[in-house]
Write an enzyme that holds these catalytic residues in place. Sequence first.
Site, PDB file in Angstrom:
ATOM      1  N   LYS A   9     -32.564  48.256 -35.565  1.00  0.00           N
ATOM      2  CA  LYS A   9     -33.038  47.526 -34.396  1.00  0.00           C
ATOM      3  C   LYS A   9     -32.682  48.242 -33.095  1.00  0.00           C
ATOM      4  O   LYS A   9     -33.430  48.171 -32.106  1.00  0.00           O
ATOM      5  CB  LYS A   9     -32.467  46.106 -34.408  1.00  0.00           C
ATOM      6  N   ASP A  21     -48.579  47.119 -45.728  1.00  0.00           N
ATOM      7  CA  ASP A  21     -47.226  47.658 -45.824  1.00  0.00           C
ATOM      8  C   ASP A  21     -47.007  48.542 -44.601  1.00  0.00           C
ATOM      9  O   ASP A  21     -47.599  49.622 -44.494  1.00  0.00           O
ATOM     10  CB  ASP A  21     -47.085  48.460 -47.114  1.00  0.00           C
ATOM     11  N   ASN A  79     -43.579  42.951 -35.666  1.00  0.00           N
ATOM     12  CA  ASN A  79     -42.574  41.947 -35.973  1.00  0.00           C
ATOM     13  C   ASN A  79     -42.094  41.996 -37.419  1.00  0.00           C
ATOM     14  O   ASN A  79     -41.131  41.318 -37.766  1.00  0.00           O
ATOM     15  CB  ASN A  79     -43.166  40.561 -35.664  1.00  0.00           C
ATOM     16  N   ARG A 113     -45.269  33.960 -41.283  1.00  0.00           N
ATOM     17  CA  ARG A 113     -44.279  32.881 -41.260  1.00  0.00           C
ATOM     18  C   ARG A 113     -43.264  33.159 -40.163  1.00  0.00           C
ATOM     19  O   ARG A 113     -43.284  34.211 -39.536  1.00  0.00           O
ATOM     20  CB  ARG A 113     -43.577  32.746 -42.615  1.00  0.00           C
ATOM     21  N   GLY A 114     -42.378  32.179 -39.945  1.00  0.00           N
ATOM     22  CA  GLY A 114     -41.291  32.373 -38.996  1.00  0.00           C
ATOM     23  C   GLY A 114     -41.762  32.686 -37.583  1.00  0.00           C
ATOM     24  O   GLY A 114     -42.736  32.113 -37.083  1.00  0.00           O
ATOM     25  N   ILE A 115     -41.060  33.608 -36.953  1.00  0.00           N
ATOM     26  CA  ILE A 115     -41.393  33.996 -35.579  1.00  0.00           C
ATOM     27  C   ILE A 115     -42.828  34.484 -35.479  1.00  0.00           C
ATOM     28  O   ILE A 115     -43.573  34.117 -34.565  1.00  0.00           O
ATOM     29  CB  ILE A 115     -40.413  35.077 -35.088  1.00  0.00           C
ATOM     30  N   TYR A 120     -28.980  47.404 -40.526  1.00  0.00           N
ATOM     31  CA  TYR A 120     -29.908  46.564 -39.771  1.00  0.00           C
ATOM     32  C   TYR A 120     -29.710  46.779 -38.271  1.00  0.00           C
ATOM     33  O   TYR A 120     -30.684  46.932 -37.520  1.00  0.00           O
ATOM     34  CB  TYR A 120     -29.676  45.095 -40.136  1.00  0.00           C
TER      35      TYR A 120
END
Length: 261
Positions: A159, A62, A89, A16-18, A155
């Site tokens: 990143k 996972d 991702n 889903r998403g990006i 977070y």
Amino acid sequence: MRRFENKTVVITGGNRGIGLAVAERFAAEGANVVIASIEPQVEKAAESLRAVGAQAIGVICDVTDRNAVSALYDRAEQQFGGVDISMHNAGIITIRRVEDLTEADWDTTMAVNTKGVFLCCQEAIARMRKSGKGGRLINTASGQARDGFIFTPHYAASKMGVVGITQSLAKEVALENITVNAICPGIIHSDMWDYNDRIWGEMLGDYAPGELMKDWVENKIPMKRAGTGKDVAGLVAFLASEDADYITGQTINVDGGLIMS
């Protein structure tokens, strides 16, 4: 264009998403697509690609589990004969005031967002080295790898770690025709952003009184709009293409000009 005919791409967090937007872009350009996710809907996402003629499979994985990651890349090899492009991702976020942030929040976020990227890079590189054909690794960082935002130090750290992994590995594999780059999406319409908008909006009253989180952030974007998965997919497809042969170790923003560094 069919730039990726006979190429195989693995995309974690691809259901889903990006991730799904990137999978759709590669499928449209002729790639064999392996979508991985910890969520069972991953096979439904792969089925949506097959419905429009793509070669695609879904694998539950996972990314914090080395054995599961190794099995993912084994499956890609067994199904399609190798791995040419690998996009890492899969990611999670929680939003907490500093006094409420738990060790579990920290550890889980670092495990998925940073360790997961490393494990996937490690498995992809091993297979690209074995094939001798080189390849492309693309790591999803975040605008928070450039500029940490409020209530998410864990977070931001995870990143920023992705950027470090990208630079280190790019130097290690540069002579093997393997490039390693990272992308920093800004505000992108997605399930994660819907979550962010709701939680941050509830917590930001003292910092941006009277404004919705979405409006507060989007007003800071020079283009005055949030991005879409397709905006990100265009950058990923470029980095995976021959046009990016001489680009490695880079971290590229895709955020409408929100962060210019």
